[in-house]
Design a protein around this motif. Sequence first.
Motif, PDB file in Angstrom:
ATOM      1  N   GLN A  54      45.938  61.087  -7.077  1.00  0.00           N
ATOM      2  CA  GLN A  54      46.653  60.452  -8.177  1.00  0.00           C
ATOM      3  C   GLN A  54      48.067  61.030  -8.194  1.00  0.00           C
ATOM      4  N   HIS A 103      51.243  63.106  -8.681  1.00  0.00           N
ATOM      5  CA  HIS A 103      51.512  64.493  -9.058  1.00  0.00           C
ATOM      6  C   HIS A 103      53.021  64.717  -9.128  1.00  0.00           C
ATOM      7  N   ARG A 117      49.555  67.181 -12.518  1.00  0.00           N
ATOM      8  CA  ARG A 117      49.301  65.747 -12.466  1.00  0.00           C
ATOM      9  C   ARG A 117      50.278  65.033 -13.411  1.00  0.00           C
ATOM     10  N   LYS A 118      50.684  63.830 -13.054  1.00  0.00           N
ATOM     11  CA  LYS A 118      51.646  63.095 -13.871  1.00  0.00           C
ATOM     12  C   LYS A 118      51.117  62.895 -15.289  1.00  0.00           C
ATOM     13  N   THR A 119      49.811  62.718 -15.415  1.00  0.00           N
ATOM     14  CA  THR A 119      49.209  62.506 -16.736  1.00  0.00           C
ATOM     15  C   THR A 119      49.314  63.736 -17.628  1.00  0.00           C
ATOM     16  N   GLN A 120      49.653  64.890 -17.053  1.00  0.00           N
ATOM     17  CA  GLN A 120      49.746  66.140 -17.814  1.00  0.00           C
ATOM     18  C   GLN A 120      51.174  66.491 -18.225  1.00  0.00           C
ATOM     19  N   THR A 129      52.367  68.071 -21.257  1.00  0.00           N
ATOM     20  CA  THR A 129      51.363  69.046 -21.702  1.00  0.00           C
ATOM     21  C   THR A 129      51.387  70.325 -20.886  1.00  0.00           C
ATOM     22  N   GLU A 176      57.881  62.949  -7.566  1.00  0.00           N
ATOM     23  CA  GLU A 176      56.602  62.378  -7.967  1.00  0.00           C
ATOM     24  C   GLU A 176      55.949  61.838  -6.712  1.00  0.00           C
TER      25      GLU A 176
END
Length: 264
Positions: A103, A105, A121-124, A127, A142
Amino acid sequence: MQYEGVLTKMETEYGKPIQYYLVFENSFLNVNQLLDKNIEISFVGFQCLNCGKKKKIFRQGFCYDCFYSSAAVGDWIMKPELSTAHLGIADRDLVYEEKVQLQPHIVYLALSSEIKVGVTRKTQVPTRWIDQGANEAISIVEVPNRYLAGITEVALKNHYADKTNWRKMLTNDIEAVDLVAERFKLQHLIPAEAQEYFYLDKNDLYQMEYPVLQFPSKVKSLSLDKTPHFQGKLTGIKGQYLLFEDGTVFNIRGSEGYIVQILV
């Protein structure tokens, strides 16, 4: 009020300031509301985050057996360059590893003490940067998988730190650096395989504002193994740390899997 449950890393909400939440099985606590108040933290026991058994925590919230068997703590977690799912090669569990490794990163620069390079990870985003207490952070590349992020990080580690100096981070002893200018200077350091993914002009500088009333001048770490009961006035939250008036700091993430009772 009294709260009891298994510690996991605080959930966060990006804002000014960042909002922090301790989430237990049957309740949750907005930690920002406890600023400038006395709280008590008491150790109750252990519970492995993986198997759920009441076994002593070994590392990262896992008992000894789970730490050496679960796919969630393979070596590629800490060393992304060891990722092999893109080759169809399993470390511990290919299905899990494909889900996580294959996925998007991000490789980034962050200011939490000095400049640090890291992978997430991009979703993080953002965060991950909040969890490590970064005051600022910016993406470099990315890429479509964890392996490419890992080899990019390895190339940049020859020029930037890859770990946060947690004492400097918690005392807010941070270098003044222009991360946008720094990103512009490092393009030639990116491996050939990742050059096409380099961010040159994207304006994605994140700036974090933490709920801190006062930063300590010196810090001493609270270990529930050595001090099973602690009481103090909360004066700040940064990264995954609670900061107290007497300079004590408590790493929530470092105590994952510990069952605690919190009295407010």
